[in-house]
Enzyme design. Structure first.
Site, mmCIF file in Angstrom:
data_model
loop_
_atom_site.group_PDB
_atom_site.id
_atom_site.type_symbol
_atom_site.label_atom_id
_atom_site.label_comp_id
_atom_site.label_asym_id
_atom_site.label_seq_id
_atom_site.Cartn_x
_atom_site.Cartn_y
_atom_site.Cartn_z
ATOM 1 C CD GLU A 47 -2.536 1.185 2.728
ATOM 2 O OE1 GLU A 47 -3.622 1.762 2.784
ATOM 3 O OE2 GLU A 47 -2.015 0.605 3.702
ATOM 4 C CE LYS A 116 -7.274 1.617 3.503
ATOM 5 N NZ LYS A 116 -6.049 1.989 4.245
ATOM 6 C CB CYS A 151 -4.437 -1.617 3.957
ATOM 7 S SG CYS A 151 -3.523 -1.728 5.535
#
Length: 269
Positions: A47, A116, A151
């Site tokens: 990430e 994200k 993540c």
């Protein structure tokens, strides 16, 4: 079955990210690629691999770039040079907002992006970035359906649900500290088991002011079993779609899964 579509070699790079040094991080990836195991199909980077993360919103905005910037251009060149797909996330700017943007770059130059969805509210991430609104993408690559999250998305099983075996492989570029490493490893295993799919947790290496990140890169098969090995700077696994499909057919738990609708959560401030 064609070998190309049955076997998929995945290599995750636990890059020791140099904070806010884009040129150094891109150079480190390019150097690592020289040691890429032969036959690799997909490389997964951590990430925010090219910049790292900071709670400083001005710095994050300064470092962010468009999809046509240096980071994506470098990735496209490397993907073409080594005939691999490259996945991960980078600091992206789509005016007027900043995103933690996942990418899947194919050797042909074809690109898939994902912003994200779940932003870590215990840090400034949720105020610096804008969360994504699109579901995790599924890309067809060399006979495999490949999905990607970033993540913290990993903690939310509904978001990650593989409905009707819609994907075969889940990529999770991450920046997950050792202090919560037990959770990271077991959440990866849980996503693999419940979705009967292979899962790659590509964590960064090294340390920064937020913690230590080493030894948290994992690859699990559809039973949740570890299948990786170390080859040079990479964590590598050879995955079999034939084996995974046979397991899904013999133990078809997806048919018993609940249907659901994801509704945008409204938070009052």
């Amino acid at each position: 079955m064609n070998t190309l579509t049955d076997r998929l070699r995945v290599a995750a790079l636990p890059l020791k990210i140099k904070w806010a040094d884009k040129e150094a991080n891109l150079a480190a990836v390019a150097e690592a690629m020289k040691s890429l195991p032969a036959g690799t199909d997909i490389v997964v980077l951590p990430e925010l691999f090219s910049t790292g993360y900071s709670d400083d919103p001005e710095l994050m905005r300064e470092l962010a770039e468009r999809n046509t910037g240096e980071t994506v251009d470098t990735l496209k060149a490397l993907a073409a040079q080594y005939s691999v797909a490259i996945a991960g996330s980078f600091l992206a700017f789509t005016a007027p907002k900043v995103y933690n943007r996942g990418f899947f770059i194919e050797p042909s130059g074809e690109e898939t992006f994902y912003d994200k969805r779940h932003l870590f509210s215990l840090s400034q991430e949720a105020s610096i970035f804008t969360k994504g609104s699109s579901p995790l993408p599924i890309v067809r690559f060399r006979g495999w359906n490949v999905a990607m999250i970033v993540c913290y998305d990993l903690r939310f099983p509904v978001w990650c649900r593989c409905r009707a075996n819609s994907y075969d492989l889940l990529l999770v570029p991450s920046n997950w500290p050792q202090s919560r490493g037990y959770a990271f490893e077991h959440l990866l295993i849980a996503r693999a088991i419940e979705n009967q799919c292979s899962v790659v947790g590509a964590n960064r290496g090294g340390a920064d002011s937020y913690g230590v990140y080493d030894d948290l890169t994992f690859i699990f098969d559809g039973r949740g079993m570890p299948v990786s090995r170390i080859e040079g700077p990479f964590v590598v696994a050879d995955l079999s779609r034939m084996s995974q499909e046979k397991y899904r057919k013999n133990f078809p738990v997806s048919f018993d899964a609940d249907d659901f609708t994801i509704i945008e959560k409204v938070v009052e401030k």
